[in-house]
Enzyme design. Structure first.
Site, short mmCIF file in Angstrom:
data_model
loop_
_atom_site.label_atom_id
_atom_site.label_comp_id
_atom_site.label_asym_id
_atom_site.label_seq_id
_atom_site.Cartn_x
_atom_site.Cartn_y
_atom_site.Cartn_z
N TRP A 40 -32.06 10.56 18.79
CA TRP A 40 -30.82 10.81 19.52
C TRP A 40 -29.86 9.72 19.08
CZ3 TRP A 40 -30.02 15.16 22.19
CH2 TRP A 40 -31.08 15.80 22.84
N ASN A 49 -1.28 3.91 3.44
CA ASN A 49 -1.59 4.66 2.22
C ASN A 49 -1.31 6.14 2.38
OD1 ASN A 49 -2.52 2.91 0.15
ND2 ASN A 49 -4.41 2.56 1.28
N ARG A 65 3.30 11.39 -10.54
CA ARG A 65 2.44 12.51 -10.95
C ARG A 65 3.18 13.84 -10.89
NH1 ARG A 65 -1.89 9.89 -7.90
NH2 ARG A 65 -3.27 9.00 -9.47
N ASP A 111 3.87 0.14 7.22
CA ASP A 111 4.01 -0.63 8.46
C ASP A 111 5.43 -0.68 8.98
OD1 ASP A 111 1.37 -1.10 7.90
OD2 ASP A 111 1.55 -3.26 7.68
N CYS A 169 -5.35 -7.76 4.31
CA CYS A 169 -6.59 -7.77 5.11
C CYS A 169 -7.63 -8.70 4.51
CB CYS A 169 -7.18 -6.38 5.21
SG CYS A 169 -5.96 -5.07 5.10
N ALA A 196 0.82 -1.22 0.00
CA ALA A 196 0.00 0.00 0.00
C ALA A 196 0.85 1.27 0.00
CB ALA A 196 -0.93 -0.01 1.22
#
Lengths: 441, 441
Positions: free
Chosen positions: A424, A295, A22, A273, A43, A11
């Site tokens: 509520w 990310n 970019r 990580d 994940c 990621a």
């Protein structure tokens, strides 16, 4: 031409590569990935194991070819970085049978995390780590009947759900006195523990001693269990071996970074990580190995490498998981965390429903809010519910990130329509309980 | 003994009564309610009409007896206030056949809103207003086959859903060129319009001219429709008739209030749908007749009457509704609203999914964010999706309330687990698109 090398195509690495590309169309960007997959999402492994999907290419957001062709990023899969010399700025990489040298101007370390290991080894001891190994893992696990899971954290309970759905008998051995004890306070953790214990043979407060016979005997300080295989899910650690003696390692054990994701070595960045960050609430070093943080760190690293000044605001420790119909989330500090940091807290917990009392299929939801005692600033939230947990969790992450008080949170103009909440809202009620000391609707 | 009288026992009135009671145990509190219900929720009428529940007592959060016995609040149902004299501080109230005089020290005006009426009248012309009339309304509506709904706002589409679920043919006449045009910008409104038009015969940009034959003929500027009955849902207006010449009426037509919910007359408060407030973004007068705002205004009024200094922060205009599987929300300003207030805006819209690409039953979700052009402060959000809309909407209400920029919102540490969202949450992506100008995942 200016050269950026990225170690690790997960990621953080692929996000950084894309943003650097970019901003600097001429930058020579190479991503060195040790497996066959990039922009992968570990994940998903429990859900693949559960059999919810079969196409392992779905683990990837984009393929290596996509990055090569569309983004002009030189992605090298099955490329294992064997040596890194941060001083001379050279890497040695094993690609197929060759050893190739790479030089770099900027380097991004995004090697991710790896599972903590136990001392024993064996054919029937499994770790849940990389999607590239998911097919193998699943084939093996589907062949067993009784499986031990060591560890009652997020991965442990997600794998337990998957194996139960496949009809397996699961015994879970956890050294904490309740499940998810690094994520939730005891009151909330017990709700999860009770739920999981209805599906799984649960052994709490048991310390693993050894796994024998290649994974078929689990020995703890309190018992001995015969199983067909053992899954080890006792946590992860940053994958720093390649560089740990060449730059500053933070007190969490991950690579120290500043708010631009720079490490202690010039031109060397770390993200994901593998990287340490600063906790927004405590201002202390913290390590949050989850994909959304990875990310965003990758975004920050890629922008800064690309020449834009972007600052990473730090981490809160937002986590979310699911066990059967329970969705379980946490952001900010738990009461236990807060105590460790010497913060005095007050908390409020509200048990509520997700729909109007007359609307069908209303579900249970519990929200616990934690505030700093004097300022009444919200510093933590825990939620367990069967629907609409994610958005509320993200709301509370925003609330904590910006320093809302309980009063501020109470006055947020929430929406109401009978099929999706109560007039509520449960979050409003929890905030009101903190703010006024009064519960009820 | 100090006397508080509250006119209207809806959300605002009963909340105020409860908080005043908590803070002043000796206060003599009387609530005058014209119907048989208190703390009622008119938002439930469409779902009652749909037949999702049959027990009309479920419209009330608490019964009159609960307030009388548990909270020592003197609730008088079926009591119609006929005259109010704010100067001499006297009310005349019709209870059964008697006319009774009441005096007060403090008065809370919480008479709510009432449907806007058309000129025609008839046995087959219906308004959807008070839960006390819901049983009668439903019995009648269930007996018809082809029903016209005048108005394509929130109530109109909720009633359309209810009637379609009962197998009725619905023709909806709306003067806007798309549905929900006071809530959504055209791009988002068209998504809803397309969905509703698959279930309902939709007549857009048609102006009502008259309803004839007691509700059985609807005449517009473009056509003439024969139906069995007509529901009028063209909006609501504040119920100010009783007092409108005795205090300041704001420019929205509702009772002017300050941030303590005080009106222009000393000792007279107003809260709920009858009261005007200040918009948090524009700082201009605004009127938001929805239950969560009414409750919070009631809280503020009750606390201030009770002697505590509590400030109402103003309104954003958060709204949420549902048509079949679409949940539709809005908070803050639309682009149309912003333009009216002379604000230059930029917007970003992201179409995304609610679950990981490999996770079953993933649903569509669209998020539109609106920011002020130079500051990049988020000032509005619109969401259409099939799940997890509410929490995201409330998150965005918090974000707008505290002045987050697009960058701030992008960096909120959202959670991720494959069954409930994507690693880049749709809100994060929309914020990133605003912040960087770049779309995609």
């Amino acid at each position: 031409m200016e050269k950026l090398i990225i170690i690790g195509g997960g990621a953080a690495g692929m996000t950084a590569a894309s943003w650097a590309r970019r901003l600097k169309p001429d930058l020579d960007i190479t991503v060195l990935e040790s497996t066959k997959m990039v922009s992968h999402a570990p994940c998903g492994i429990p859900y693949f194991t559960e059999g919810l999907f079969d196409d392992e290419s779905l683990f990837m957001t984009y393929t290596p070819d996509y990055f090569i062709e569309k983004r002009k990023i030189n992605v090298k899969i099955n490329s294992i970085v064997e040596e890194v010399d941060l001083k001379s700025r050279i890497l040695v990489v094993k690609e197929n049978q060759d050893r190739i040298k790479y030089e770099f101007d900027n380097l991004l370390l995004s090697m991710g995390a790896k599972p903590k290991k136990i001392n024993s080894d064996g054919e029937k001891i499994f770790y849940v780590h990389h999607p590239a190994e998911a097919t193998h893992l699943r084939q093996k696990l589907w062949g067993f009947n009784r499986i031990a899971i060591i560890g009652g954290g997020i991965l442990g309970i997600e794998m337990a759900e998957a194996l139960r759905a496949r009809g397996k008998r699961v015994i879970m051995i956890h050294r904490g006195k309740y499940l998810l004890n690094k994520m939730l306070d005891e009151d909330m953790g017990k709700v999860v523990t009770e739920k999981v214990s209805s599906e799984v043979e649960l052994r709490l407060s048991e310390e693993l001693v050894n796994v024998e016979e290649g994974g078929r005997i689990v020995i703890t300080d309190k018992g001995k269990y015969e199983v067909d295989a053992t899954i080890v899910a006792i946590g992860v650690e940053p994958n720093i071996d390649l560089v740990k003696n060449q730059l500053r390692i933070g007190e969490t054990g991950a690579i120290w970074t500043d708010d631009h994701m720079r490490t202690s070595v010039k031109g060397v960045y770390a993200a994901g990580d593998v990287a340490e960050a600063t906790n927004i609430i405590t201002k202390k070093p913290d390590w949050v190995p989850f994909a959304p943080v990875a990310n965003k760190m990758g975004f920050v690293a890629g922008n800064n490498i690309g020449g834009k000044n972007v600052i990473f605001p730090g981490v809160l420790g937002t986590m979310i998981t699911k066990f059967e119909e329970y969705i379980i989330g946490k952001t900010g500090l738990t009461e236990v965390d807060a105590k460790k940091h010497g913060l005095k807290t007050v908390s409020a917990t509200v048990h509520h429903k997700t729909r109007a009392r007359y609307y069908p299929d209303s579900k249970d939801i519990i929200v616990k809010l934690i505030a700093e005692a004097n300022s009444m600033r919200i510093i933590g939230a825990q939620i367990i519910g069967e629907e609409e947990v994610l958005g509320r969790l993200n709301m509370l992450a925003a609330v904590i990130q910006k320093g809302f008080t309980a009063e501020d949170l109470f006055f947020v103009e929430t929406g109401y329509v009978p099929p999706v909440n109560r007039v509520w809202d449960v979050v409003t009620l929890a905030a009101r309980k903190l703010y006024t000391g009064v519960g009820g609707e």
